[in-house]
Design an enzyme around this catalytic site. Structure first.
Site, PDB file in Angstrom:
ATOM      1  N   TYR A  73       5.419   3.269  -7.100  1.00 55.73           N
ATOM      2  CA  TYR A  73       5.428   1.816  -6.885  1.00 55.73           C
ATOM      3  C   TYR A  73       6.777   1.207  -7.238  1.00 55.73           C
ATOM      4  CZ  TYR A  73       0.719   1.454  -5.245  1.00 55.73           C
ATOM      5  OH  TYR A  73      -0.389   1.560  -4.450  1.00 55.73           O
ATOM      6  N   ARG A  76       8.825   1.710  -4.206  1.00 53.36           N
ATOM      7  CA  ARG A  76       8.423   0.807  -3.111  1.00 53.36           C
ATOM      8  C   ARG A  76       8.809  -0.633  -3.416  1.00 53.36           C
ATOM      9  NH1 ARG A  76       2.474   1.220  -1.564  1.00 53.36           N
ATOM     10  NH2 ARG A  76       3.123  -0.349  -0.062  1.00 53.36           N
ATOM     11  N   ASN A 108      -0.390  -6.699   4.323  1.00 53.99           N
ATOM     12  CA  ASN A 108       0.875  -6.260   3.719  1.00 53.99           C
ATOM     13  C   ASN A 108       1.012  -6.775   2.296  1.00 53.99           C
ATOM     14  OD1 ASN A 108       1.258  -5.205   6.207  1.00 53.99           O
ATOM     15  ND2 ASN A 108       2.790  -6.695   6.869  1.00 53.99           N
ATOM     16  N   ASP A 110       4.067  -6.570   0.756  1.00 53.04           N
ATOM     17  CA  ASP A 110       5.520  -6.623   0.537  1.00 53.04           C
ATOM     18  C   ASP A 110       6.069  -8.024   0.286  1.00 53.04           C
ATOM     19  OD1 ASP A 110       5.645  -7.786   3.142  1.00 53.04           O
ATOM     20  OD2 ASP A 110       5.925  -5.822   4.071  1.00 53.04           O
ATOM     21  N   HIS A 140      -4.747  -7.316   0.641  1.00 52.71           N
ATOM     22  CA  HIS A 140      -4.557  -6.107  -0.169  1.00 52.71           C
ATOM     23  C   HIS A 140      -3.668  -6.341  -1.381  1.00 52.71           C
ATOM     24  CE1 HIS A 140      -5.725  -3.420   3.533  1.00 52.71           C
ATOM     25  NE2 HIS A 140      -6.739  -4.055   3.004  1.00 52.71           N
ATOM     26  N   CYS A 148      -3.186  -6.662 -15.449  1.00 47.23           N
ATOM     27  CA  CYS A 148      -3.612  -5.775 -16.521  1.00 47.23           C
ATOM     28  C   CYS A 148      -4.697  -4.824 -16.014  1.00 47.23           C
ATOM     29  CB  CYS A 148      -4.132  -6.601 -17.697  1.00 47.23           C
ATOM     30  SG  CYS A 148      -4.668  -5.550 -19.072  1.00 47.23           S
ATOM     31  N   CYS A 151      -7.745  -6.379 -18.792  1.00 44.51           N
ATOM     32  CA  CYS A 151      -8.174  -7.787 -18.831  1.00 44.51           C
ATOM     33  C   CYS A 151      -7.671  -8.531 -17.590  1.00 44.51           C
ATOM     34  CB  CYS A 151      -7.717  -8.453 -20.129  1.00 44.51           C
ATOM     35  SG  CYS A 151      -5.949  -8.826 -20.206  1.00 44.51           S
ATOM     36  N   CYS A 175      -3.623  -7.924 -24.239  1.00 50.48           N
ATOM     37  CA  CYS A 175      -4.480  -6.896 -24.853  1.00 50.48           C
ATOM     38  C   CYS A 175      -3.769  -5.562 -25.066  1.00 50.48           C
ATOM     39  CB  CYS A 175      -5.747  -6.697 -24.014  1.00 50.48           C
ATOM     40  SG  CYS A 175      -5.453  -5.769 -22.508  1.00 50.48           S
TER      41      CYS A 175
HETATM   42  P1  OAD Z   1      -0.416   1.531   9.581  1.00 52.76           P
HETATM   43  O1  OAD Z   1       0.747   2.328   9.114  1.00 52.76           O
HETATM   44  O2  OAD Z   1      -1.746   2.189   9.578  1.00 52.76           O
HETATM   45  O3  OAD Z   1      -0.161   1.042  11.072  1.00 52.76           O
HETATM   46  C1  OAD Z   1       1.028   0.432  11.463  1.00 52.76           C
HETATM   47  C2  OAD Z   1       0.876  -0.013  12.910  1.00 52.76           C
HETATM   48  O4  OAD Z   1       2.061  -0.721  13.252  1.00 52.76           O
HETATM   49  C3  OAD Z   1       0.725   1.129  13.914  1.00 52.76           C
HETATM   50  O5  OAD Z   1      -0.355   0.827  14.795  1.00 52.76           O
HETATM   51  C4  OAD Z   1       2.046   1.122  14.691  1.00 52.76           C
HETATM   52  O6  OAD Z   1       1.883   1.469  16.053  1.00 52.76           O
HETATM   53  C5  OAD Z   1       2.460  -0.336  14.559  1.00 52.76           C
HETATM   54  N1  OAD Z   1       3.896  -0.589  14.637  1.00 52.76           N
HETATM   55  C6  OAD Z   1       4.927   0.217  14.308  1.00 52.76           C
HETATM   56  N2  OAD Z   1       6.100  -0.416  14.496  1.00 52.76           N
HETATM   57  C7  OAD Z   1       5.798  -1.665  14.941  1.00 52.76           C
HETATM   58  C8  OAD Z   1       6.568  -2.810  15.301  1.00 52.76           C
HETATM   59  N3  OAD Z   1       7.904  -2.825  15.242  1.00 52.76           N
HETATM   60  N4  OAD Z   1       5.901  -3.924  15.711  1.00 52.76           N
HETATM   61  C9  OAD Z   1       4.539  -3.936  15.780  1.00 52.76           C
HETATM   62  N5  OAD Z   1       3.778  -2.888  15.456  1.00 52.76           N
HETATM   63  C10 OAD Z   1       4.391  -1.768  15.039  1.00 52.76           C
HETATM   64  O7  OAD Z   1      -0.421   0.177   8.738  1.00 52.76           O
HETATM   65  P2  OAD Z   1      -1.624  -0.850   8.521  1.00 52.76           P
HETATM   66  O8  OAD Z   1      -2.462  -0.984   9.744  1.00 52.76           O
HETATM   67  O9  OAD Z   1      -1.031  -2.067   7.937  1.00 52.76           O
HETATM   68  O10 OAD Z   1      -3.952  -0.305   2.639  1.00 52.76           O
HETATM   69  O11 OAD Z   1      -2.454  -0.092   7.411  1.00 52.76           O
HETATM   70  C11 OAD Z   1      -3.584  -0.724   6.885  1.00 52.76           C
HETATM   71  C12 OAD Z   1      -3.747  -0.368   5.442  1.00 52.76           C
HETATM   72  O12 OAD Z   1      -3.737   1.050   5.285  1.00 52.76           O
HETATM   73  C13 OAD Z   1      -2.620  -0.818   4.541  1.00 52.76           C
HETATM   74  O13 OAD Z   1      -2.721  -2.163   4.147  1.00 52.76           O
HETATM   75  C14 OAD Z   1      -2.770   0.109   3.366  1.00 52.76           C
HETATM   76  C15 OAD Z   1      -2.979   1.404   4.093  1.00 52.76           C
HETATM   77  O14 OAD Z   1      -3.670   2.377   3.423  1.00 52.76           O
HETATM   78  C16 OAD Z   1      -3.970  -0.229   1.305  1.00 52.76           C
HETATM   79  O15 OAD Z   1      -3.035   0.212   0.667  1.00 52.76           O
HETATM   80  C17 OAD Z   1      -5.241  -0.736   0.707  1.00 52.76           C
END
Ligand code: OAD
Length: 271
Positions: A73, A76, A108, A110, A140, A148, A151, A175
């Protein structure tokens, strides 16, 4: 479902968004790809290609080896702080400022949507940003907030984390337990209030614009269906097909940094 030249499809989607009463925008990691933030499932560069979620993004992993989890982390967090919002984030931010019937639901962590909104609000001082901030739902969590592990203490924090031993990791002022990133890990529940607000907004919306998500992680991936069930339309912006594509009236097979400024342009006309 509309196919054809991206510009034609984009124009139809723009018109649908312009006419809609209520717009929900659901974003995923692809929206930040043009800022240089790696997505999760990219076959070459995806974060889950190099790391196993259960080693790094679960409560069990944090209990077993908090230094390992914090190392990942910390890396990241630094990567995110070195990145900047891209034209897709700015287009969404302007849309939120100009349309008070718009809600952003992002997966996201970020913080780039919030940074874009702050910058756009500063540029367009007259409008203020308080309402728009409240219409930004982080499903998310937020990687730049710590909470924490025991707590309810939370803090915004951008500092580097010294991961050399458990004793040097950040700990709670209240805590003394270890602090952790305020993100949702695998096996954890999403904030029920945020989730309810997202589904309610989607059910009310006449258009759900889905950008940059693989639409495989639920419950986030079910949100556009709430719009469809209420009779609304789905617009998908993603270079690749996803499980949601078959539900989308308009599919724009382009990057979000290019497509979103185009289809969300001219927002002044809606206000
Ligand atoms: P993914 O990595 O699963 O998917 C990213 C998507 O973005 C894919 O469908 C790509 O085709 C698309 N992509 C790539 N470049 C792009 C661009 N320039 N413009 C538009 N689309 C583009 O990411 P998420 O769907 O966000 O959860 O993943 C969902 C969740 O899975 C995340 O929030 C995270 C992860 O595990 C947690 O951490 C709880």
């Amino acid at each position: 479902m509309a196919e054809g030249r991206p510009s034609d499809v984009g124009l139809e989607a723009t018109q649908a968004i312009r006419r809609a009463r209520g717009v929900v925008i659901l974003t995923g990691a692809g929206v930040s790809a043009d800022s240089g933030v790696p997505t999760f499932r990219d076959p070459v560069e995806g974060l889950w290609k190099h790391y196993r979620p259960e080693d790094l993004a679960t409560p069990g992993a944090f209990q077993r080896d908090p230094c390992l989890v914090w190392s990942w982390y910390d890396m990241r967090r630094q990567a995110v702080l070195d990145c900047h919002p891209n034209p897709g984030h700015y287009a969404i931010a302007r849309f939120l400022l100009h349309r008070n019937d718009a809600v952003l639901v992002t997966q996201n962590v970020d913080g780039l949507h919030a940074r874009a909104l702050e910058e756009v609000s500063t540029q367009e001082k007259a409008r203020g940003s308080s309402g728009a901030q409240d219409r930004m739902l982080h499903l998310h969590g937020d990687i730049l907030t710590l909470r924490c592990s025991r707590c309810s203490y939370r803090e915004r924090n951008r500092d580097r984390v010294d991961t050399s031993s458990e004793a040097t990791l950040p700990s709670c002022r209240t805590c003394g337990a270890l602090l952790r990133p305020a993100v949702v890990w695998f096996g954890e529940m999403l904030d029920q209030g945020v989730l309810n607000a997202a589904f309610e907004a989607a059910a009310r919306a006449q258009v759900c614009l889905v950008a940059g998500t693989s639409a495989v992680v639920h419950p986030a991936a079910s949100i556009p269906q709430a719009t469809a069930q209420g009779g609304g339309s789905i617009v998908e912006v993603n270079p690749e097909e996803t499980p949601l594509s078959r539900l989308a009236q308009w599919q724009i097979r382009e990057g979000a940094g290019v497509a979103l400024p185009r289809i969300l342009s001219g927002v002044d006309e809606y206000s």
